[in-house]
Design an enzyme around this catalytic site. Structure first.
Site, PDB file in Angstrom:
ATOM      1  CG  ASP A 211      -5.679  -3.388  10.222  1.00  0.00           C
ATOM      2  OD1 ASP A 211      -5.403  -2.555   9.124  1.00  0.00           O
ATOM      3  OD2 ASP A 211      -5.016  -4.102  10.824  1.00  0.00           O
ATOM      4  CD  GLU A 269      -5.570  -3.348   5.149  1.00  0.00           C
ATOM      5  OE1 GLU A 269      -4.582  -3.002   4.659  1.00  0.00           O
ATOM      6  OE2 GLU A 269      -5.791  -4.200   6.049  1.00  0.00           O
TER       7      GLU A 269
HETATM    8  O1  TEU Z   1      -2.372  -3.486   6.697  1.00  0.00           O
HETATM    9  C1  TEU Z   1      -2.483  -4.898   6.378  1.00  0.00           C
HETATM   10  C2  TEU Z   1      -1.728  -5.285   5.418  1.00  0.00           C
HETATM   11  O2  TEU Z   1      -1.873  -6.293   5.068  1.00  0.00           O
HETATM   12  C3  TEU Z   1      -0.662  -4.253   4.754  1.00  0.00           C
HETATM   13  O3  TEU Z   1       0.616  -4.720   5.457  1.00  0.00           O
HETATM   14  C4  TEU Z   1      -0.587  -4.563   3.363  1.00  0.00           C
HETATM   15  O4  TEU Z   1      -0.297  -5.882   3.043  1.00  0.00           O
HETATM   16  C5  TEU Z   1       0.578  -3.782   2.747  1.00  0.00           C
HETATM   17  O5  TEU Z   1       0.824  -2.477   3.658  1.00  0.00           O
HETATM   18  C6  TEU Z   1       0.154  -3.451   1.607  1.00  0.00           C
HETATM   19  O6  TEU Z   1       1.350  -2.673   0.923  1.00  0.00           O
HETATM   20  C7  TEU Z   1      -3.129  -2.990   7.755  1.00  0.00           C
HETATM   21  C8  TEU Z   1      -2.701  -1.361   8.079  1.00  0.00           C
HETATM   22  O7  TEU Z   1      -3.305  -0.608   7.181  1.00  0.00           O
HETATM   23  C9  TEU Z   1      -1.291  -1.125   8.238  1.00  0.00           C
HETATM   24  O8  TEU Z   1      -1.156   0.268   8.340  1.00  0.00           O
HETATM   25  C10 TEU Z   1      -1.022  -1.941   9.554  1.00  0.00           C
HETATM   26  O9  TEU Z   1       0.322  -1.922   9.719  1.00  0.00           O
HETATM   27  C11 TEU Z   1      -1.492  -3.515   9.235  1.00  0.00           C
HETATM   28  O10 TEU Z   1      -2.736  -3.564   8.844  1.00  0.00           O
HETATM   29  C12 TEU Z   1      -1.198  -4.074  10.791  1.00  0.00           C
HETATM   30  O11 TEU Z   1      -2.092  -3.736  11.595  1.00  0.00           O
END
Ligand code: TEU
Length: 524
Positions: A211, A269
């Protein structure tokens, strides 16, 4: 290279993302769980996927549905506890399906014992130094230490009350206030992550989706961000909150541990646009795979799609990493809706699935994509994504793509749960798209996905690491995969004449041998 021969399993796999709250509920509490997944492994075998990516199931108060981790080395009772995960690992492996977990190294839950200890401790203490605590600016330190905003809206800092009852320091949280950012300059933080990595790898997990893999490291001095033009849930490459150079040492550390477990994979990610900066994460001693979100961001437009494909391939080629493809996930929403919704949105989504599955590298399906589900318009009162509150009710957040999966029957909860009060309400219209109905219908989106995945996995024409673009009208795309597969996409509004060849699959019926608009075809 031959099919599978000599290549790592993850370099050409089809991953299936299970959002555990929404996949299948085994105990009737209205929330999906791990035994629900165990009970549906046969379904994943029918679909033909190689691996599962499981969104977080570790112990969590669920402020961000598991991305707020209170104990990274245990499974939340809501999902069935550790024993249920052990059943899933064993069951998945019996079905020849790999299982990868979400790892959340950027932050913990505010309920994590470390954060609780930090709150109880004094400014400057070792306990506070595991997180990012700073004194405030302005008179009495009443203003946040810098102007950073939370990705979910509002300031990225929250002020604590010190033990003597006075207003105290501020802590950083790039996401919700219940997700304090860890201080990755503190070696204790990595030591703990190492424990977590080994804990799960020893239990047979085949790897991790990492993540916010471009988070963790913060620039010295925490310089202000350009607040202007900032949008919630996204950020640009020049944003000081993310992609600081120090992050690469962390990935090298992680890789050294994971390399002790042959076959295990890390998938980052990585929300970084620039190809060269993105590729830095895929250096041979860093991540194995990185999510590239260009395809998920592209409009249903031939030029945009080609640009996304070319850039994804080019970025991966910099470090000779396998490219990855995503159309939907639990953050970006469902592609049927993005492509306009309704029948046209679905046609386009099916066509794009064929484009994605024809490309070299690794593809990620998001649970429900194979059913052609769209985002659900939910009433205000059921919204749960922290973004809804933190944005002052201006940004609805991501709940619409997280609604539970319809399995069977004619009314909610459609076999998802024994309880009709599911954690998000399921639309009655989904009676037409249940797994049960679609499995029986050879023309369904599910049958189409099964066929597409099967062809991808069994036909030698899907070999080869490169693609060549063939001549095509402006509103269409035609490419040939090294092994000989030809994929044509019609993103225009006129019939497309297909190249010569035997038709393997089309996302819709051809019209007099031609490909209709919003459709794709595979030929050999
Ligand atoms: O997402 C990380 C993140 O940077 C996202 O917020 C992204 O910028 C955005 O959704 C793009 O549309 C991850 C996880 O996938 C997310 O579900 C979590 O909320 C977030 O980390 C925090 O852990």
């Amino acid at each position: 290279m031959g099919r599978g021969g000599g290549r790592a399993w993850w370099s050409h796999a089809v991953f299936y993302q299970v959002y555990p709250r929404s996949f299948a509920d085994s105990n009737g509490d209205g929330v999906g769980d791990l035994d629900g997944v165990v009970a549906r492994l046969e379904y994943l075998t029918l679909l033909g996927v190689d691996a599962i990516w499981l969104n977080p199931v570790t112990v969590s108060p669920m402020a961000d549905h598991g991305y707020d981790v209170a104990d990274p080395r245990d499974v939340d009772p809501l999902f069935g506890g550790m024993a249920a995960l052990e059943r899933l690992i064993a069951g998945a492996h019996r079905h020849q399906i790999k299982i990868t977990m979400d790892l959340v190294p950027n932050h913990t839950s505010s309920q994590h014992p470390w954060f609780q200890a930090a709150l109880a401790a004094k400014p400057g203490s070792a306990a506070r130094n595991r997180y990012i605590f700073r004194d405030g600016r302005g008179p009495g330190g009443s203003m946040p230490p810098n102007n950073w905003e939370s990705v979910f809206g509002g300031p990225a800092w929250t002020r604590v009350t010190e033990r003597d009852g006075t207003p105290g320091q501020w802590y950083l949280h790039l996401f919700d206030a219940a997700q304090p950012d860890l201080n990755w300059d503190n070696p204790e933080v990595f030591d703990d992550l190492e424990k977590t990595l080994r804990f799960w790898l020893e239990r047979g997990v085949d790897g991790f989706r990492i993540d916010v893999a471009h988070g963790m490291a913060k620039p010295p001095g925490l310089p202000d961000m350009k607040a202007k033009g900032n949008r919630l849930l996204r950020h640009r490459d020049d944003d000081p909150r993310f992609n600081h150079a120090g992050v690469h040492a962390i990935h090298r550390h992680i890789r050294r541990i994971v390399d002790d477990y042959p076959g295990a994979v890390t998938i980052g990610e990585i929300w970084v646009d620039d190809n060269a900066r993105w590729a830095e994460y895929l250096r041979p001693d860093e991540l194995h795979l990185g999510f590239n979100f260009r395809l998920a961001k592209a409009e249903f437009d031939a030029h945009d799609i080609r640009d996304a494909v070319d850039n994804t391939l080019a970025a991966a080629a910099i470090e000779d990493a396998p490219p990855t493809w995503t159309l939907a996930n639990h953050d970006v929403g469902r592609e049927v809706t993005r492509y306009g919704g309704g029948a046209v949105g679905l046609q386009r989504a099916r066509a794009m699935a064929m484009v994605m599955l024809a490309l070299p590298g690794t593809a990620f399906l998001y649970n429900g994509q194979e059913l052609g589900l769209s985002d659900v318009e939910l009433p205000d009162e059921v919204l749960q994504d922290p973004t809804w509150e933190r944005s002052g009710h201006t940004e609805r957040g991501r709940d619409g793509c997280r609604v539970p999966i319809p399995w069977s029957g004619d009314a909610p909860p459609f076999g998802f749960s024994a309880c009709s009060d599911t954690w998000l309400p399921m639309p009655p219209e989904w009676a037409a798209v249940t797994v049960e109905k679609q499995l029986r219908d050879p023309a369904s989106t599910l049958s189409f996905f099964r066929r597409a995945v099967e062809l991808r996995r069994t036909r030698a024409e899907f070999d080869g690491d490169r693609i060549d673009w063939l001549p095509a009208p402006r509103e269409a795309l035609i490419f040939r995969r090294g092994g000989g597969l030809i994929c044509a996409l019609n993103a225009g509004d006129r019939l497309l004449t297909l190249p010569d060849g035997e038709l393997l699959l089309a996302s819709t019926d051809l019209a007099n041998g031609k490909l209709p608009p919003n459709a794709a075809a595979w030929l050999v």
